[in-house]
Design a protein around this motif. Structure first.
Motif, short mmCIF file in Angstrom:
data_model
loop_
_atom_site.label_atom_id
_atom_site.label_comp_id
_atom_site.label_asym_id
_atom_site.label_seq_id
_atom_site.Cartn_x
_atom_site.Cartn_y
_atom_site.Cartn_z
N GLU A 250 -6.29 -14.28 2.28
CA GLU A 250 -6.90 -14.07 3.61
C GLU A 250 -6.41 -12.80 3.77
OE1 GLU A 250 -6.21 -15.94 8.15
OE2 GLU A 250 -4.71 -16.60 6.48
N HIS A 251 -7.36 -11.84 4.29
CA HIS A 251 -7.30 -10.51 4.73
C HIS A 251 -8.49 -10.09 5.37
CE1 HIS A 251 -9.02 -9.72 0.88
NE2 HIS A 251 -9.79 -8.93 1.43
N TYR A 252 -8.34 -9.08 6.09
CA TYR A 252 -9.58 -8.37 7.18
C TYR A 252 -10.02 -7.04 6.62
CZ TYR A 252 -7.84 -12.32 9.49
OH TYR A 252 -7.57 -13.89 9.85
N PRO A 253 -10.92 -6.50 7.13
CA PRO A 253 -11.67 -5.56 6.68
C PRO A 253 -10.80 -4.22 7.16
CG PRO A 253 -13.48 -6.82 7.83
CD PRO A 253 -11.97 -7.44 7.95
N SER A 254 -10.01 -4.51 7.99
CA SER A 254 -9.03 -3.12 8.36
C SER A 254 -7.72 -3.07 7.54
CB SER A 254 -9.00 -3.49 10.02
OG SER A 254 -7.92 -4.59 10.06
N MET A 255 -7.86 -3.86 6.62
CA MET A 255 -6.58 -3.71 5.61
C MET A 255 -6.85 -3.64 4.28
SD MET A 255 -5.06 -7.39 6.86
CE MET A 255 -4.81 -7.20 8.55
N LYS A 256 -6.12 -3.17 3.62
CA LYS A 256 -6.28 -3.30 1.98
C LYS A 256 -4.74 -2.94 1.12
CE LYS A 256 -7.07 1.63 1.79
NZ LYS A 256 -8.20 2.92 1.25
N LEU A 257 -4.92 -3.38 -0.03
CA LEU A 257 -3.79 -3.24 -1.07
C LEU A 257 -3.92 -1.66 -1.57
CD1 LEU A 257 -3.40 -6.74 -2.66
CD2 LEU A 257 -1.93 -5.76 -0.75
N ILE A 258 -2.78 -1.31 -1.57
CA ILE A 258 -2.70 -0.02 -2.48
C ILE A 258 -1.51 0.10 -3.60
CG2 ILE A 258 -3.93 1.40 -0.64
CD1 ILE A 258 -1.08 2.58 -0.11
N HIS A 259 -1.49 0.53 -4.67
CA HIS A 259 -0.57 0.54 -5.61
C HIS A 259 -0.07 2.08 -5.70
CE1 HIS A 259 -1.49 -3.55 -6.69
NE2 HIS A 259 -2.93 -2.86 -6.67
N GLU A 260 1.29 2.23 -5.60
CA GLU A 260 1.99 3.41 -5.61
C GLU A 260 3.09 3.07 -6.67
OE1 GLU A 260 3.06 5.04 -1.82
OE2 GLU A 260 0.76 5.06 -1.15
N THR A 261 3.21 4.15 -7.70
CA THR A 261 4.25 3.95 -8.70
C THR A 261 4.28 2.52 -9.08
OG1 THR A 261 5.78 3.95 -7.09
CG2 THR A 261 5.35 6.05 -7.98
N GLU A 262 5.45 1.89 -8.87
CA GLU A 262 5.80 0.56 -9.24
C GLU A 262 5.65 -0.38 -8.08
OE1 GLU A 262 9.40 0.39 -11.41
OE2 GLU A 262 8.69 1.50 -12.89
N SER A 263 5.32 0.23 -7.04
CA SER A 263 5.38 -0.96 -5.65
C SER A 263 3.70 -1.05 -5.20
CB SER A 263 6.01 -0.12 -4.64
OG SER A 263 7.42 0.10 -5.07
N THR A 264 3.63 -2.01 -4.52
CA THR A 264 2.25 -2.50 -3.77
C THR A 264 2.65 -2.53 -2.32
OG1 THR A 264 1.69 -3.66 -5.89
CG2 THR A 264 0.28 -4.13 -4.08
N PHE A 265 1.50 -2.02 -1.55
CA PHE A 265 1.47 -1.90 -0.07
C PHE A 265 0.27 -2.60 0.50
CE2 PHE A 265 3.98 1.57 -2.00
CZ PHE A 265 5.09 1.48 -1.24
N ILE A 266 0.47 -3.25 1.80
CA ILE A 266 -0.64 -3.34 2.42
C ILE A 266 -0.59 -2.26 3.62
CG2 ILE A 266 -1.82 -4.83 4.45
CD1 ILE A 266 0.00 -7.33 3.26
#
Length: 312
Positions: A250-266
């Motif tokens: 469940e997520h919405y068009p105004s948000m996404k996942l990104i990966h930076e080094t060894e971490s993941t962010f919303i």
């Protein structure tokens, strides 16, 4: 695939194409040239009016339209269709005013006795868990057909105690967590919006010319229309693997996942009037996320948890 089944599908393929080549048949049905030639001979024996054309642009052509045999399904295809049909069971509303019960009765009545008995045995061995539809949505058909035909609708939209009239150009409809939603371009607001279909109290066609740019927009790329306002607030949260799996559900068009080094962010944004919504959404992640920015969002989430504790 059995030869009889392949020939049946091939009849429908060449009826649709009218003109075809051996290469078309080889590619469509993953068969050799020799098999394609044998199949054409078999179709001619069955009475298919196939004419061979020679030369650089040669191939085969149907001399005239033919009567196609009725569609037949293998037992495996019947079981697969029945399983897919179970998704209808949880909906009290569907486009075109159909119900699971009417489709189910017609489907079962066309099966052989052995197939009906097999499905009955399967019903006792497998369970379909769906989110039941929570609210009725009376205008699904007109919303869907407006999306298909690229039409503009005038709707009355009731949310909480506020009622407004909107002109929208529907893009698609979808169901999620017991509700129907309509993705649309809101001509009145000049922006992409998602409407809860049960909040739409009326919907009618208009003569307003649709936006041609929306012709190629579908459910998969509709998020490209979702643009933040100048007042929108950016946010960023760290998220672990458990949270990633929840986000994917469940997520919405105004948000996404990104990966930076060894971490993941919303990462994403929300409008100032949506802060309560985003706080409740993030609260569902529990310990699987940590808000990095903005600080005010972190404070609002803390206050949300305090209010919950006070309520216990």
């Amino acid at each position: 695939m059995k030869k009889s089944e392949r020939l049946n599908q091939m009849l429908r393929f060449i009826h649709q194409q009218q003109h075809f080549t051996l290469q078309d048949l080889m590619q469509e049905f993953q068969i050799s040239k020799r098999t394609a030639l044998r199949d054409i001979a078999s179709l001619e024996e069955l009475g298919a009016p196939i004419y061979a054309e020679y030369g650089r642009y040669g191939g085969y052509r149907l001399l005239n339209h033919m009567q196609l045999p009725p569609i037949s399904f293998s037992s495996q295809e019947i079981y697969a269709l029945y399983f897919a049909m179970q998704a209808l069971r949880s909906f009290s509303n569907l486009p075109f005013q159909v119900s699971f019960h009417s489709i189910h009765e017609k489907f079962i009545s066309e099966l052989s006795e052995s197939q009906r008995q097999e499905i009955e045995r399967m019903q006792n061995k497998i369970s379909f868990r769906h989110t039941e539809q929570i609210k009725d949505s009376a205008h699904l058909e007109i919303l869907l057909m407006a999306a298909v035909k690229n039409s503009v609708l005038q709707i009355e939209y009731q949310k909480a105690h506020q009622k407004s009239s909107r002109h929208i150009q529907p893009i698609s409809i979808y169901s999620m967590k017991g509700y129907w939603y309509c993705q649309a371009y809101d001509i009145s607001k000049k922006g992409y919006r998602v409407f809860r279909c049960d909040h739409i109290t009326s919907a009618k066609l208009t003569d307003i010319h649709p936006l041609e740019d929306l012709n190629e927009i579908n459910m998969q790329n509709a998020h490209s229309l979702w643009k933040p306002s100048e007042q929108a607030v950016q946010f960023k949260c760290t998220i672990n693997q458990t949270g990633i799996e929840q986000f994917q559900q469940e997520h919405y068009p105004s948000m996404k996942l990104i990966h930076e080094t060894e971490s993941t962010f919303i990462v994403g944004w929300y409008e100032p009037n949506e802060v309560d919504f985003i706080v409740k959404y993030l609260a569902r992640f529990g310990k699987s996320i940590k808000i990095i920015e903005p600080i005010i969002l972190k404070e609002r989430l803390r206050q949300y948890y305090r209010d919950l504790l006070d309520h216990i």
